[in-house]
Design an enzyme around this catalytic site. Structure first.
Site, PDB file in Angstrom:
ATOM      1  N   ASP A 185     -26.241  26.686  20.212  1.00 34.56           N
ATOM      2  CA  ASP A 185     -25.289  26.093  21.151  1.00 34.56           C
ATOM      3  C   ASP A 185     -25.339  26.813  22.505  1.00 34.56           C
ATOM      4  O   ASP A 185     -25.344  28.043  22.560  1.00 34.56           O
ATOM      5  CB  ASP A 185     -23.888  26.242  20.528  1.00 34.56           C
ATOM      6  N   GLU A 226     -39.000  37.038   9.616  1.00 32.98           N
ATOM      7  CA  GLU A 226     -38.883  37.817   8.372  1.00 32.98           C
ATOM      8  C   GLU A 226     -38.941  36.877   7.167  1.00 32.98           C
ATOM      9  O   GLU A 226     -39.072  37.317   6.037  1.00 32.98           O
ATOM     10  CB  GLU A 226     -37.534  38.564   8.326  1.00 32.98           C
TER      11      GLU A 226
HETATM   12  C1  GLC Z   1     -22.140  22.505  23.214  1.00 31.33           C
HETATM   13  C2  GLC Z   1     -21.646  21.589  22.124  1.00 31.33           C
HETATM   14  C3  GLC Z   1     -20.327  21.029  22.544  1.00 31.33           C
HETATM   15  C4  GLC Z   1     -19.348  22.169  22.742  1.00 31.33           C
HETATM   16  C5  GLC Z   1     -19.890  23.199  23.711  1.00 31.33           C
HETATM   17  C6  GLC Z   1     -19.121  24.486  23.648  1.00 31.33           C
HETATM   18  O1  GLC Z   1     -22.439  21.845  24.385  1.00 31.33           O
HETATM   19  O2  GLC Z   1     -22.605  20.613  21.860  1.00 31.33           O
HETATM   20  O3  GLC Z   1     -19.823  20.118  21.617  1.00 31.33           O
HETATM   21  O4  GLC Z   1     -18.146  21.673  23.238  1.00 31.33           O
HETATM   22  O5  GLC Z   1     -21.222  23.541  23.429  1.00 31.33           O
HETATM   23  O6  GLC Z   1     -19.391  25.143  22.451  1.00 31.33           O
END
Ligand code: GLC
Length: 557
Positions: free
Chosen positions: A218, A269
């Site tokens: 993310d 790993e």
């Molecule tokens: C990413 C995710 C989104 C979230 C953001 C903060 O863009 O896809 O859904 O709100 O990160 O974590």
């Protein structure tokens, strides 16, 4: 770049991800086994036969960790546990096993830019004073002005408002500010702190040891930040506007790749090595660094998702991304929908250039959505995407041709964007409405009771039950295309067969697999060949507007 893939992916094939079809599950909206209105792990487990029937290679599970759901689970309280409302660790172990038994790989979401404000370490940071070890795991600063009552910089949150929130010190006095690029419930980690780095390596091992095959990372481009004083001005939130020199204070800094080099060692790993895909909203020219084999190995390419239904845009995007993939050694990725954007069946039913955030807010929803056109183009775009070399990421419900639910009442909205923008933007709930499995019944078969976001009446007609076995349905179309893709896919090569201009795109993959897509308003001829699948039928031997077909064309003798 030409690389071979086995026709049948082997469980131990280290290249399984290169041309995989990955299906994104947003767990809270997929299937609810216990009837609390939130989808759960047992719900997913109960749908494994369905997942396998689609012909996908892997599932990506959006966060299922303990969370107050300030941002749909992307506010993580504990990276190594499961939200009790969704299930238990033992149930996730069973799910991973069962998915593997069904021949499906498992990717989990890892959220390294921020935790939630309920994370043990953030609570410790609040309780400890300024300058403490605990505070140094996050990004705390004194405020500006004589009383420190102005935020340390002009940085803004992606969800609206300042990216800084002031805390009350344990003494009861107004105190320091902490950075959160997203909601205030999502404090950003300090990635200069070795303890934070170590802790994430433990998390990667924790899930890898449990059999997870890969990670979706993310906001991968935000971890490294330039916090040197004075903090540089950056009054806009969009990371798409970052310069190309890797020197923006917040996004896409060159040092971020040092973090992923450490992660790569952990991935390697394992046998086969664990994979990762970066969610990095960076310009195309900077993407390959995330996708390098020394880094995460693959990066999302959101170019098609942002493009209009336009042959020139599609052609350029495809050509550029395949060239990019050649530079990094990764395969390209393709995405038309995910949990953050308006569903593509709706996007294509709106005029090019529509501002979707404004459209969602619009009184009377002007311009009107043309759902027939939208779905027709969505199917054509999907078939085109599935013919491209690289991996394709599908979002739950697109195989049902689901549209966005644009008219959720204000009272039910959950996305933090709604409140943080002073109710000026509705946010992303419209693509996160729980899936319809049956034509009727409580929550259209999502669960034995209600759904955490209300489903519209038209969901029943889009349900799995309504489409299963129906030849003309979008679900049958996805299954047919995905089954054929498995058969047809060989080398990661693509050759353009059109002249490079015009309303029709035509390309070929090795083995005589041809794809022709008609973006124009008139029917177009197709080459002689065996018809394999179409997003709509041919008409009098011609390819109708807004239609894509796959053909097997024998080379001329
Ligand atoms: C990413 C995710 C989104 C979230 C953001 C903060 O863009 O896809 O859904 O709100 O990160 O974590």
């Amino acid at each position: 770049m030409s690389r071979g893939v086995g026709r049948q992916m082997h469980q131990t094939d280290p290249n399984w991800w290169r041309q995989a079809v990955v299906y994104q599950i947003y767990p809270r909206s997929f299937a609810d086994a216990d009837g609390d209105g939130l989808g759960d792990i047992r719900g997913i487990r109960s749908k494994i036969a369905y997942l396998a029937s689609l012909g996908i290679d892997a599932v990506w599970l959006s966060p299922f960790y303990p969370s107050a759901l300030a941002d749909g689970g992307y506010d993580v309280d504990d990276y190594r546990d499961v939200d009790p409302r969704l299930g238990s660790l033992a149930e996730v172990d069973e799910l991973i096993r069962a998915l593997h038994d069904a021949g499906l790989k498992v990717i989990v979401d890892i959220v390294p830019n921020h935790s939630s404000n309920r994370h043990r370490w953030f609570r410790e940071a609040l309780a400890a004073g300024p300058g403490s070890t605990a505070r140094n795991r996050y990004i705390f600063r004194d405020g500006l002005g004589p009383d420190g009552n102005r935020p340390p910089s002009d940085w803004v949150s992606h969800f609206g408002g300042s990216a800084w929130t002031r805390i009350t010190e344990p003494s009861g006095e107004p105190g320091q500010w902490y950075l959160h690029l997203f909601a205030r419930e999502q404090p950003d980690w300090n990635w200069d702190n070795p303890e934070v780095r170590e802790d994430f390596l433990s998390t990667l091992r924790f899930w890898s040891d449990r059999g997870v095959d890969g990670f979706r990372v993310d906001v991968a481009h935000a971890l490294a930040k330039d916090m040197s004083e004075p903090l540089r001005s950056r009054p806009t939130a969009a990371s798409g506007t970052t310069p190309l020199d890797g020197k923006d204070p917040l996004y896409d800094r060159d040092e971020v790749h040092g973090i992923y080099a450490e992660w790569r060692k952990v991935f390697n790993e394992y046998d086969p090595p664990r994979t990762a895909v970066a969610e990095a909203w960076v310009p195309a020219a900077r993407r390959h660094a995330y996708a390098s084999p020394e880094g995460l190995g693959q990066a999302f390419n959101f170019d098609l998702l942002r493009a209009d239904w336009d042959p020139d845009q599609f052609r350029t995007i495809i050509t550029d991304n395949l060239a990019q993939a050649g530079t990094s050694g990764a395969s390209s990725t393709w995405v038309l929908s995910n949990h953050d954007v308006v569903r593509h069946a709706t996007r294509y039913g709106l005029p090019p250039g529509t501002d979707y955030a404004r459209w969602l807010m619009g009184e009377g929803r002007e311009p009107a959505e043309d759902q027939v056109l939208g779905l027709r183009r969505a199917r054509a775009a999907t078939l085109l995407m599935l013919a491209l070399p690289g991996s394709a990421y599908l979002y739950q419900g697109e195989e049902l041709g689901l549209f966005e639910v644009p008219d959720l009442p204000a009272a039910v909205l959950q996305d933090p964007i709604w409140e943080r923008t002073g109710r000026r933007r509705k946010g992303r709930d419209g693509c996160r409405v729980p899936l319809p499995w049956t034509v009727d019944g409580p929550s259209f078969g999502f669960g034995p009771d209600g759904a955490h976001l209300p489903q519209p009446d038209w969901f029943g007609a889009c349900s799995v039950e309504a489409q299963d076995g129906n030849e003309g349905s979008t679900l049958s179309f996805y299954r047919r295309a995905l089954a054929l893709r498995r058969e047809l896919q060989t080398y990661e090569e693509l050759r353009w067969c059109d002249g490079g201009t015009g309303q029709v795109l035509h390309f070929a993959r090795p083995g005589g697999w041809h794809t022709v897509a008609n973006f124009g308003a008139r029917p177009a001829p197709v080459p002689d060949g065996e018809f394999l699948v179409g997003s709509a039928p041919l008409h009098d031997g011609l390819l109708p507007p807004d239609t894509t077909v796959w053909l097997r064309v024998r080379p001329r003798a």
